[in-house]
Design a protein around this motif. Sequence first.
Motif, mmCIF file in Angstrom:
data_model
loop_
_atom_site.group_PDB
_atom_site.id
_atom_site.type_symbol
_atom_site.label_atom_id
_atom_site.label_comp_id
_atom_site.label_asym_id
_atom_site.label_seq_id
_atom_site.Cartn_x
_atom_site.Cartn_y
_atom_site.Cartn_z
ATOM 1 N N ASP A 56 1.485 -0.660 -0.160
ATOM 2 C CA ASP A 56 -0.037 -0.502 -0.115
ATOM 3 C C ASP A 56 0.693 0.917 -0.079
ATOM 4 O O ASP A 56 1.294 1.180 1.095
ATOM 5 C CB ASP A 56 -1.226 0.114 1.062
ATOM 6 C CG ASP A 56 -1.474 1.208 1.460
ATOM 7 O OD1 ASP A 56 -1.664 2.129 1.299
ATOM 8 O OD2 ASP A 56 -3.305 0.581 1.325
ATOM 9 N N ASP A 57 1.254 2.095 -1.122
ATOM 10 C CA ASP A 57 1.498 2.842 -1.304
ATOM 11 C C ASP A 57 1.624 3.777 0.446
ATOM 12 O O ASP A 57 2.196 4.687 0.872
ATOM 13 C CB ASP A 57 1.750 3.890 -2.309
ATOM 14 C CG ASP A 57 1.843 2.951 -3.489
ATOM 15 O OD1 ASP A 57 2.762 2.699 -3.491
ATOM 16 O OD2 ASP A 57 1.077 3.130 -5.107
ATOM 17 N N THR A 58 0.248 4.402 0.280
ATOM 18 C CA THR A 58 -0.391 5.131 1.749
ATOM 19 C C THR A 58 0.570 4.941 3.253
ATOM 20 O O THR A 58 0.613 5.504 3.846
ATOM 21 C CB THR A 58 -1.485 5.770 1.106
ATOM 22 O OG1 THR A 58 -1.997 5.743 0.354
ATOM 23 C CG2 THR A 58 -1.897 6.500 2.680
ATOM 24 N N SER A 59 0.351 3.671 3.127
ATOM 25 C CA SER A 59 0.698 2.475 4.438
ATOM 26 C C SER A 59 2.444 3.537 4.342
ATOM 27 O O SER A 59 2.979 3.405 5.002
ATOM 28 C CB SER A 59 0.956 1.934 4.478
ATOM 29 O OG SER A 59 1.097 0.650 4.924
ATOM 30 N N VAL A 60 2.578 3.180 3.323
ATOM 31 C CA VAL A 60 4.688 3.497 3.462
ATOM 32 C C VAL A 60 4.933 4.223 3.458
ATOM 33 O O VAL A 60 6.245 4.636 4.104
ATOM 34 C CB VAL A 60 4.689 2.937 1.500
ATOM 35 C CG1 VAL A 60 6.508 2.699 1.812
ATOM 36 C CG2 VAL A 60 4.287 0.915 1.317
ATOM 37 N N ALA A 61 4.228 5.320 2.491
ATOM 38 C CA ALA A 61 4.788 6.779 2.943
ATOM 39 C C ALA A 61 4.266 7.356 4.081
ATOM 40 O O ALA A 61 5.269 7.903 4.766
ATOM 41 C CB ALA A 61 3.928 7.509 2.288
ATOM 42 N N ALA A 62 3.253 6.487 5.020
ATOM 43 C CA ALA A 62 2.973 7.043 6.218
ATOM 44 C C ALA A 62 3.796 6.624 7.294
ATOM 45 O O ALA A 62 4.393 7.409 8.283
ATOM 46 C CB ALA A 62 1.614 6.753 7.081
ATOM 47 N N ALA A 63 4.814 5.488 6.782
ATOM 48 C CA ALA A 63 5.574 4.808 8.090
ATOM 49 C C ALA A 63 6.652 5.502 7.311
ATOM 50 O O ALA A 63 7.161 5.455 8.982
ATOM 51 C CB ALA A 63 6.178 3.203 7.537
ATOM 52 N N ALA A 64 7.261 6.304 6.238
ATOM 53 C CA ALA A 64 8.842 6.928 6.527
ATOM 54 C C ALA A 64 8.241 8.077 7.321
ATOM 55 O O ALA A 64 9.579 8.264 7.835
ATOM 56 C CB ALA A 64 8.586 6.977 4.583
ATOM 57 N N ALA A 65 6.967 8.423 6.982
ATOM 58 C CA ALA A 65 6.940 10.713 7.726
ATOM 59 C C ALA A 65 7.033 9.784 9.022
ATOM 60 O O ALA A 65 7.447 10.110 9.687
ATOM 61 C CB ALA A 65 5.433 10.958 7.390
ATOM 62 N N ASP A 66 6.229 8.501 9.423
ATOM 63 C CA ASP A 66 6.511 8.295 10.587
ATOM 64 C C ASP A 66 7.444 8.365 11.748
ATOM 65 O O ASP A 66 8.109 8.856 12.460
ATOM 66 C CB ASP A 66 5.331 7.705 11.534
ATOM 67 C CG ASP A 66 5.723 6.866 12.575
ATOM 68 O OD1 ASP A 66 6.723 6.503 13.210
ATOM 69 O OD2 ASP A 66 4.130 6.681 13.148
ATOM 70 N N VAL A 67 9.248 7.548 10.642
ATOM 71 C CA VAL A 67 10.246 7.817 11.046
ATOM 72 C C VAL A 67 10.695 8.850 11.169
ATOM 73 O O VAL A 67 11.500 9.018 11.756
ATOM 74 C CB VAL A 67 10.790 6.957 10.501
ATOM 75 C CG1 VAL A 67 12.786 5.955 10.590
ATOM 76 C CG2 VAL A 67 10.541 5.154 10.386
ATOM 77 N N ALA A 68 10.653 9.927 10.091
ATOM 78 C CA ALA A 68 11.320 10.849 9.245
ATOM 79 C C ALA A 68 11.118 12.036 11.152
ATOM 80 O O ALA A 68 11.312 12.697 11.255
ATOM 81 C CB ALA A 68 11.156 11.467 8.587
ATOM 82 N N GLN A 69 9.417 11.741 11.353
ATOM 83 C CA GLN A 69 9.119 12.663 12.493
ATOM 84 C C GLN A 69 9.755 11.905 13.993
ATOM 85 O O GLN A 69 10.681 12.681 14.508
ATOM 86 C CB GLN A 69 8.056 12.418 12.718
ATOM 87 C CG GLN A 69 7.358 13.530 14.280
ATOM 88 C CD GLN A 69 5.265 12.855 14.075
ATOM 89 O OE1 GLN A 69 5.725 12.231 13.155
ATOM 90 N NE2 GLN A 69 5.205 14.370 15.786
ATOM 91 N N HIS A 70 9.869 10.272 14.086
ATOM 92 C CA HIS A 70 10.843 10.242 15.169
ATOM 93 C C HIS A 70 12.152 10.299 15.906
ATOM 94 O O HIS A 70 12.476 10.378 16.512
ATOM 95 C CB HIS A 70 9.208 8.824 16.479
ATOM 96 C CG HIS A 70 8.443 9.202 16.217
ATOM 97 N ND1 HIS A 70 7.281 9.295 15.439
ATOM 98 C CD2 HIS A 70 7.758 9.977 17.538
ATOM 99 C CE1 HIS A 70 6.481 9.327 15.698
ATOM 100 N NE2 HIS A 70 6.461 9.111 17.277
#
Length: 232
Positions: A56-70
């Motif tokens: 899922d493109d959206t899920s993968v992008a959200a995971a990367a954004a989460d890691v970028a934030q934390h």
Amino acid sequence: MTMTFITGANKGLGHETARRLIQAGHTVVLGARDPQLGGAAAQSLGARFVQIDVTDDTSVAAAAADVAQHEKSIDVLINNAGISGSMGEAGELTGSDALSVFDVNVAGVVRTTTAFLPLLRRSADPVIINVSSGMGSLAATHDPTRLESSIVAPLYTASKAAVTMLTTQYAKAFTDIRINAADPGYTATDINGNSGTQTLTEGTDAIVTLATEGPGHRSGRFIDRDGEISWS
């Protein structure tokens, strides 16, 4: 502190890799599709959980954004998520069967790699490890002395051959990142009904080696627990 993100890490090879790397001093972000299973696995290991569905493109992008934030950046990306797909008669396989396997095993690697490239490029020594298989090796599947030659699994084997080729191509394309493929060998996991002859620890030896070897090693390799191997 080495920051490592692993997909499909709530069980099997991914979970054991996470355990061993945490023991080796890595900070691990454990990625998995199922929030309950992933969260429980992360808590048991002392890792942080991030939900990711590699199809899922959206899920993968959200995971990367989460890691970028934390975490802000990562040093090691381990593309471990994979499925066996249909193991039925070769003559009964469908296009949908093929698409479902390649969506996880191949397109999932592409999605995750692309999404996490900006985070990797913030590292002084970025590493990508793609979990492939000797089952995708022409040499192994034509060698009568090897188990791989006795197994007929068209979709899984083709997908793993694609993962190894992706690895060599990415190694040429991203010369600032060390990118290699690991063959776990015949390891007892859910994919083979726990029939494998190796333990999970033995099956993760190649992955852990690539994750901990440090700068100065070559990119574009395919290794198992005994060293570099040929897949041609």
